[in-house]
Structures are given as structure tokens and as C-alpha cells.
Design an enzyme around this catalytic site. Structure first.
Site, PDB file in Angstrom:
ATOM      1  N   GLU A 106      38.740  51.301  41.923  1.00 24.26           N
ATOM      2  CA  GLU A 106      39.880  51.026  42.633  1.00 24.26           C
ATOM      3  C   GLU A 106      41.062  51.268  41.860  1.00 24.26           C
ATOM      4  O   GLU A 106      40.930  51.065  40.671  1.00 24.26           O
ATOM      5  CB  GLU A 106      39.792  49.607  43.128  1.00 24.26           C
ATOM      6  N   CYS A 125      48.249  51.491  38.852  1.00 28.17           N
ATOM      7  CA  CYS A 125      47.436  50.844  38.029  1.00 28.17           C
ATOM      8  C   CYS A 125      45.858  51.441  38.092  1.00 28.17           C
ATOM      9  O   CYS A 125      45.471  51.320  39.378  1.00 28.17           O
ATOM     10  CB  CYS A 125      47.057  49.504  38.273  1.00 28.17           C
ATOM     11  N   CYS A 132      33.119  47.072  34.386  1.00 28.03           N
ATOM     12  CA  CYS A 132      33.376  46.854  33.137  1.00 28.03           C
ATOM     13  C   CYS A 132      32.275  46.014  32.278  1.00 28.03           C
ATOM     14  O   CYS A 132      31.808  45.351  32.865  1.00 28.03           O
ATOM     15  CB  CYS A 132      34.669  45.956  33.197  1.00 28.03           C
ATOM     16  N   CYS A 136      34.221  39.160  30.627  1.00 25.41           N
ATOM     17  CA  CYS A 136      35.178  38.189  30.563  1.00 25.41           C
ATOM     18  C   CYS A 136      35.068  37.169  31.826  1.00 25.41           C
ATOM     19  O   CYS A 136      34.919  37.934  32.954  1.00 25.41           O
ATOM     20  CB  CYS A 136      36.515  38.816  30.601  1.00 25.41           C
ATOM     21  N   CYS A 139      37.316  37.369  35.197  1.00 24.24           N
ATOM     22  CA  CYS A 139      37.704  38.579  35.455  1.00 24.24           C
ATOM     23  C   CYS A 139      36.559  38.907  36.509  1.00 24.24           C
ATOM     24  O   CYS A 139      35.654  38.929  36.051  1.00 24.24           O
ATOM     25  CB  CYS A 139      37.984  39.559  34.647  1.00 24.24           C
ATOM     26  N   CYS A 363      45.731  41.399  39.014  1.00 26.94           N
ATOM     27  CA  CYS A 363      45.102  41.522  37.794  1.00 26.94           C
ATOM     28  C   CYS A 363      43.701  40.636  37.739  1.00 26.94           C
ATOM     29  O   CYS A 363      43.834  39.585  38.149  1.00 26.94           O
ATOM     30  CB  CYS A 363      45.986  40.983  36.577  1.00 26.94           C
TER      31      CYS A 363
END
Length: 370
Positions: A106, A125, A132, A136, A139, A363
């Protein structure tokens, strides 16, 4: 350390065919001549791609039809739009892309109208990886795991598509010019170091060889891969570095940012200091405000004491909700008190203007759900 090459740059396995945006200017001319065309066609193709944001050879009518047919080999389709969703009166647009192998990523395009002395900004962005691997826990992207690195061209194509959408007026407010790029989408940019570095060159190379963006308008975010940060400093590109710190103490950061078990807070800040010294650029400390987790007064004071002597700016981010998460954003009064404790220690601080939260485009929310 023998494992560093894996940190910097994973193997090319699974990446798409070579695209024009993968190539530097010399390689472009070589590729064009290999197709039996004169080298200057590479310059014409660069102008189409980087200044007119065109990736369809059939639409490049200033080129002979026979040349267009041959040049199509350098412009394979890398990103296919699955859907776009808008919010903020059309000023925020999230796009889900399907890659050649079915992987999903995205990107988010945002317009910030001019306010006071600040000019209008149109920011994209972008993602540097499908998924990933940093894990974390707050996230959504990190919780989904890593699929693979993106190629240089897959990253660049997100920027080209955003520039084209802005120029066409696909954002609320009418036609505009892409001004800023932030590597804050899916993935850890510095874990895909070589391709991100090549992308940075495409972004800052003067038009028509590249997009001609200002170095200061480009931000690379990292959770703190120390060797890669110092390597980026040595590259002397002068882009803005953002460090996703989220805790000033190792005990908590080991949990919130698991890579901290390898490189501790002191090492991360030392690497950021090296970056600031070599580039003359202030770096940003990204800090997600999580209720009753990292928003205590003593942590604000510790963060302030750590950063007061440094060339750093704190960007507080109200935690954005993610599916299944037990955590929530800090209350506004706690956020204000955190800000005050930083400011009294002489630390520059702002609170991020959250955009796209209701379309899972803020975010920490990018999960590339089909």
C-alpha cells in the site's frame, strides 16, 4: 559481523523483470541500444517517465511507433491497482497495489493545504517491502510478517503513480505537484538498503533523468539498523532521517521494537548523531504515544535528557488503532504533559497530524488486506 549483508540487502529472489526505473542513466542508454535503438531514445523515455509520469509506451506519441513497440520491453507492468480509498475530503488517498507475484503493498498520498507561512505539500508515503520483518507489536504491518523486498522500480513506481495522480487532480483540491516522499509505508527501508538507495538517486536526480525532488523533502524512516544508518550517512545524500524510537529505555524498547535486542538505544542514537554530523541535518525521533505503556512522565523526562544535547526533533504520534490490538492512544492531557516535559528540556517537539485513520491508512495501520 557476517550477517550484515542480510540486514542491508536480501537476495533478489522473486523480484520482477528489470524495468526502466531500475536503471541508472548509463544503463538506460545501454538497454536502449541493445534493443537496436539510438541511445538518445533513453533520454526521451526518461522525460516521459520522470517528468510526464507516463509509463504506457502507446501514449508516448513523440516517439516513433516502431520505437514505442520496442521500448515496451523496458516498461513491464509492476504494480496493478486493486483499489483506492479516500478520506479527509479527498485530501488523503490510500492505494492497494498487487505486484507481479501476487504480493500486496500500500501507499498513501496526502495533500496538506498551505497554512500561515507554510506552503502546500503533497506527500506520498511509500512501501519498501511487502510486509515487514521487524515485528513491532503495535504495528499492523509488522504483525503480518515479511513477504519480500521490493525492487527499485516497484518502489519508484509508487512515486511515479502518486506524482501522476497529483498532477491529474485525483486528490481533493485539484491538480498539484508531488513535493514530498516519506519511506514510512510497509517495511523497514534500511533492510532493503541497496534498492532504497537506488530509489533515492531516482528521486533527487534532476529532471529529466529523475524526479528532481529536494533532498530535504525526502524522509527515510528506520527502527534503528545501526550499520545501515551509518552507511546511509556515508552515501552523503542529505535526505532526512527518522528514527522510530518509541521508548527511551532498553527494557521497554526490547518489547516495542524487537531489533533493540541487537542495537540498543544508545547505539541507535549514536548512529543518528553520526548521520547528523555528516549531513548537517537534524534527525527526527518518531515516538508513538501508547496509553500506560510508554507515556509516563519519567519516560518523557528520560527522553528529553537523552535528546537535549542532540540535533534531534521529536515527532509524537498518537497511536493508531489496529485490529486485535489491546493498546490505545494516550489521552490528550497525557500527550500535552509529555510535550511540556520535552520542551522544558529544550527539545523541539511536534504532534503528528494523523491522516487516513478511518481508512487504515495512518502510521502503523498498513496491512495490505485484499
Amino acid at each position: 559481523m557476517s550477517s550484515l549483508p542480510l540486514v542491508f540487502d536480501a537476495p533478489r529472489r522473486g523480484l520482477p523483470p528489470t524495468h526502466f526505473a531500475d536503471l541508472d542513466p548509463g544503463a538506460r542508454r545501454a538497454a536502449v541500444t541493445e534493443l537496436g535503438l539510438p541511445g538518445f531514445r533513453a533520454d526521451q523515455l526518461s522525460r516521459q517517465y520522470y517528468t510526464r509520469f507516463e509509463n504506457d509506451p502507446a501514449a508516448m506519441t513523440d516517439l516513433p511507433a516502431a520505437a514505442r513497440e520496442k521500448l515496451a520491453a523496458l516498461l513491464p507492468t509492476l504494480l496493478t491497482e486493486v483499489r483506492s480509498t479516500t478520506t479527509d475530503d479527498g485530501m488523503t488517498r490510500k492505494t492497494l497495489w498487487r505486484l507481479h507475484d501476487g504480493a500486496l503493498v500500500e501507499s498513501v498520498l496526502m495533500r496538506y493545504p498551505a497554512r500561515g507561512d507554510s506552503r502546500e505539500r503533497v506527500t506520498v508515503c511509500i512501501s519498501s517491502q511487502a510486509g515487514c520483518g521487524m515485528a513491532c507489536p503495535f504495528c499492523a504491518t509488522g504483525q503480518g510478517g515479511l513477504t519480500r523486498n521490493l525492487s527499485t522500480a516497484e518502489i519508484v513506481e509508487q512515486v511515479r503513480a502518486a506524482a501522476r495522480a497529483a498532477a491529474r487532480g485525483d486528490l481533493g483540491g485539484g491538480p498539484g505537484r508531488l513535493s514530498n516522499v516519506v519511506f514510512m509505508g510497509m517495511g523497514e527501508p534500511l533492510a532493503n538498503y541497496n534498492r532504497v538507495l537506488a530509489t533515492l538517486h531516482r528521486l533527487i536526480e534532476p529532471a529529466p533523468a529523475g524526479f528532481g525532488l529536494s533532498r530535504r523533502s525526502i524522509t527515510v524512516s528506520s527502527v534503528g539498523l545501526v550499520p545501515a544508518i551509518t552507511r546511509l550517512a556515508d552515501a552523503d545524500l542529505g535526505v532526512t532521517l527518522a528514527v522510530s524510537l518509541h521508548a527511551p529505555d532498553d527494557e521497554l524498547r526490547d518489547t516495542l521494537v524487537p531489533v533493540n535486542t541487537r542495537w540498543k538505544v544508545a547505539e541507535v542514537l549514536e548512529a543518528a548523531d553520526i548521520y547528523a554530523a555528516k549531513t548537517g541535518r537534524r534527525y527526527s525521533i518518531e515516538y508513538a504515544m501508547i496509553r500506560d505503556v510508554n507515556d509516563q512522565a519519567w519516560r518523557a523526562e528520560l527522553l528529553g535528557d537523552l535528546l537535549a544535547p542532540r540535533l534531534a526533533h521529536v515527532n509524537l504520534i498518537p497511536l493508531n488503532p489496529t485490529p486485535g490490538s489491546e493498546w490505545d492512544a494516550s489521552p490528550k492531557n497525557v500527550e500535552r504533559a509529555f510535550v511540556e516535559r520535552l520542551e522544558v528540556r529544550g527539545v523541539s517537539v511536534t504532534v503528528r497530524d494523523t491522516r487516513g485513520q478511518d481508512i487504515d491508512g495512518a502510521c502503523g495501520q498498513l496491512a495490505a488486506a485484499p
